[in-house]
Design a protein around this motif. Structure first.
Motif, PDB file in Angstrom:
ATOM      1  N   LEU A 191       0.874  -1.224   0.123  1.00  0.00           N
ATOM      2  CA  LEU A 191       0.141  -0.084  -0.165  1.00  0.00           C
ATOM      3  C   LEU A 191       0.874   1.160  -0.087  1.00  0.00           C
ATOM      4  N   PHE A 192       0.372   2.351  -0.619  1.00  0.00           N
ATOM      5  CA  PHE A 192       1.173   3.541  -0.913  1.00  0.00           C
ATOM      6  C   PHE A 192       0.257   4.567  -0.626  1.00  0.00           C
ATOM      7  N   ASN A 193       0.740   5.895  -0.228  1.00  0.00           N
ATOM      8  CA  ASN A 193      -0.315   7.014  -0.063  1.00  0.00           C
ATOM      9  C   ASN A 193      -0.329   7.474  -1.532  1.00  0.00           C
ATOM     10  N   GLN A 194      -1.524   7.822  -1.849  1.00  0.00           N
ATOM     11  CA  GLN A 194      -2.099   8.164  -3.134  1.00  0.00           C
ATOM     12  C   GLN A 194      -1.173   9.508  -3.613  1.00  0.00           C
ATOM     13  N   ASP A 195      -0.783  10.445  -2.761  1.00  0.00           N
ATOM     14  CA  ASP A 195      -0.166  11.605  -3.233  1.00  0.00           C
ATOM     15  C   ASP A 195       1.405  11.174  -3.574  1.00  0.00           C
ATOM     16  N   LYS A 196       1.872  10.039  -3.389  1.00  0.00           N
ATOM     17  CA  LYS A 196       3.129   9.516  -3.781  1.00  0.00           C
ATOM     18  C   LYS A 196       3.086   8.556  -4.928  1.00  0.00           C
ATOM     19  N   LEU A 197       1.911   8.584  -5.986  1.00  0.00           N
ATOM     20  CA  LEU A 197       1.550   7.892  -6.852  1.00  0.00           C
ATOM     21  C   LEU A 197       1.676   8.611  -8.197  1.00  0.00           C
ATOM     22  N   LEU A 198       2.256   8.161  -9.322  1.00  0.00           N
ATOM     23  CA  LEU A 198       2.097   8.947 -10.528  1.00  0.00           C
ATOM     24  C   LEU A 198       1.834   7.886 -11.755  1.00  0.00           C
TER      25      LEU A 198
END
Length: 316
Positions: free
Chosen positions: A125-132
Motif C-alpha cells: 500500500l502507498f499514499n495516493q499523493d506519492k503515486l504517478l
C-alpha cells in the motif's frame, strides 16, 4: 449533395471515435440527406412529375421516421414507443445478441460469484499523493503476451468476462445513460502479480497470475511528465499498481445492445520517493485510500487474530 454526404461518411471511418458519438454524426448526416430528398420530392411534384415525386416523398417520410428514432436513442435518454425495428429484425430472421451467445464469456453463473473478497496489491500500500501514472508502450509481441495473460487469468478463475453477471437489458439501461463502453471485465481489474524490471536502459512490466508465469506486457517510457531516465536519477521508483483494461464491450444501440472489442491494455501507477530526502515516518492510510488500492477476487481471506492491547496486557 448525396455524393458529398457519402464522401463525409467515408472519411469518418478514418477516425477512432466513440460509438455513440459516431452514431450521432451519422444521424446528422442522414438528416441532411433526408432534407435533400425532400427537396427533390417537392421539385418533382411542382413539375408535375408525379411518379418520381411521390416515390421521393415516400422515401422522405420513411427515412424521417427512422432518423427520428435515431435522434431519440442517440441524443436523449428516452425510448420510442412506436419502434418497429425489433419487428423488422424478427421478419428478417435476426436474433439479438445475448451474453450466452458470446464465446468470450463462458459461464455467467459461476463467474458472477467472483470478486467478493480483497487481495492486497502485489507491491503493498502507498499514499495516493506519492503515486504517478506511467505511460506503457506495447508492440506486437507484448500485445500477444497481454492476450495470453488474459487467457490464463480467465482459465484460472481470477478474471470473469461476464459483464458482472448483468443481463443485456440491465447493460442497455446502464449504457443508454452512459456513452462509454460497458466492458466485460469492468472498468479496470487489478492484476494478481506485477513487477517492474530493469533491462539495460529500459524499464519493462512483467505481469501474470504469478511470478513464474509472468510475461512482458509493455515498456514504461515516461512517468508523470518525466522521462524514465530522469525519474530514475531523481527518485526511488516502485511499481505500485497495475490494472487490466479493454477487451469485449457493449454499448446501447437503437433497440438493444451492440457488441464490440478493444485491445486489452495494462495501466500502471508508479510510487516514488526522493533519493535525497530523509527517511519518512510511516503514515497511516485512510480507509478510503486503502480501498482504492485493493481489488476483489474469488477466495475469502482468513482473519488474523489481533494482538492484545497494552491495557489488556497490563490487566493480565
Amino acid at each position: 449533395m448525396l455524393s458529398l454526404l457519402d464522401m463525409l461518411n467515408h472519411y469518418l471511418g478514418f477516425f477512432n471515435m466513440n460509438v455513440k458519438l459516431k452514431n450521432r454524426v451519422y444521424t446528422i448526416l442522414g438528416i441532411l440527406g433526408d432534407i435533400y430528398i425532400g427537396y427533390l420530392a417537392f421539385h418533382f411534384l411542382r413539375l408535375q412529375v408525379w411518379g418520381r415525386g411521390l416515390l421521393f416523398m415516400l422515401l422522405f417520410f420513411v427515412l424521417a421516421y427512422f432518423l427520428t428514432l435515431n435522434v431519440i436513442y442517440y441524443f436523449t435518454t428516452k425510448t420510442a414507443k412506436f419502434d418497429i425495428s425489433p419487428k423488422i429484425e424478427k421478419m428478417l430472421g435476426g436474433k439479438a445478441a445475448s451474453a450466452s451467445d458470446d464465446p468470450m464469456l463462458g459461464s455467467g453463473k459461476s463467474n458472477a460469484t467472483a470478486g467478493r473478497t480483497r487481495v492486497m496489491p502485489a507491491a503493498g500500500l502507498f499514499n495516493q499523493d506519492k503515486l504517478l501514472p506511467a505511460k506503457v508502450t506495447v508492440d506486437e509481441l507484448t500485445q500477444q503476451n497481454i492476450n495470453e495473460m488474459v487467457t490464463n487469468l480467465v482459465a484460472s478463475g481470477y478474471l470473469s468476462l461476464n459483464y458482472g453477471g448483468l443481463s443485456d437489458e440491465a447493460i442497455y439501461r446502464h449504457a443508454h445513460a452512459n456513452p462509454e463502453p460497458f466492458y466485460a471485465i469492468g472498468e479496470a481489474t487489478q492484476l494478481p502479480f506485477y513487477e517492474m524490471r530493469q533491462e539495460g536502459e529500459h524499464l519493462y512490466i512483467y505481469a501474470g497470475k504469478n511470478a513464474i508465469d509472468s510475461l512482458n506486457v509493455g515498456e514504461i517510457t515516461s512517468i508523470g511528465l518525466m522521462q524514465v531516465q530522469d525519474a530514475q536519477n531523481q527518485y526511488q521508483l516502485v511499481l505500485a499498481n497495475a490494472y487490466l483494461t479493454g477487451g469485449p464491450y457493449k454499448v446501447a444501440g437503437r433497440s438493444g445492445v451492440m457488441a464490440g472489442n478493444n485491445p486489452y491494455s495494462v495501466a500502471v501507477q508508479v510510487a516514488y520517493r526522493d533519493k535525497n530526502a530523509p527517511q519518512e515516518k510511516p503514515t497511516k492510510l485512510t480507509q478510503a485510500q486503502a480501498q482504492t488500492q485493493t481489488q476483489t477476487v474469488t477466495q475469502p481471506t482468513s482473519r488474523e487474530p489481533q494482538a492484545p492491547s497494552r491495557r489488556a496486557r497490563h490487566q493480565r
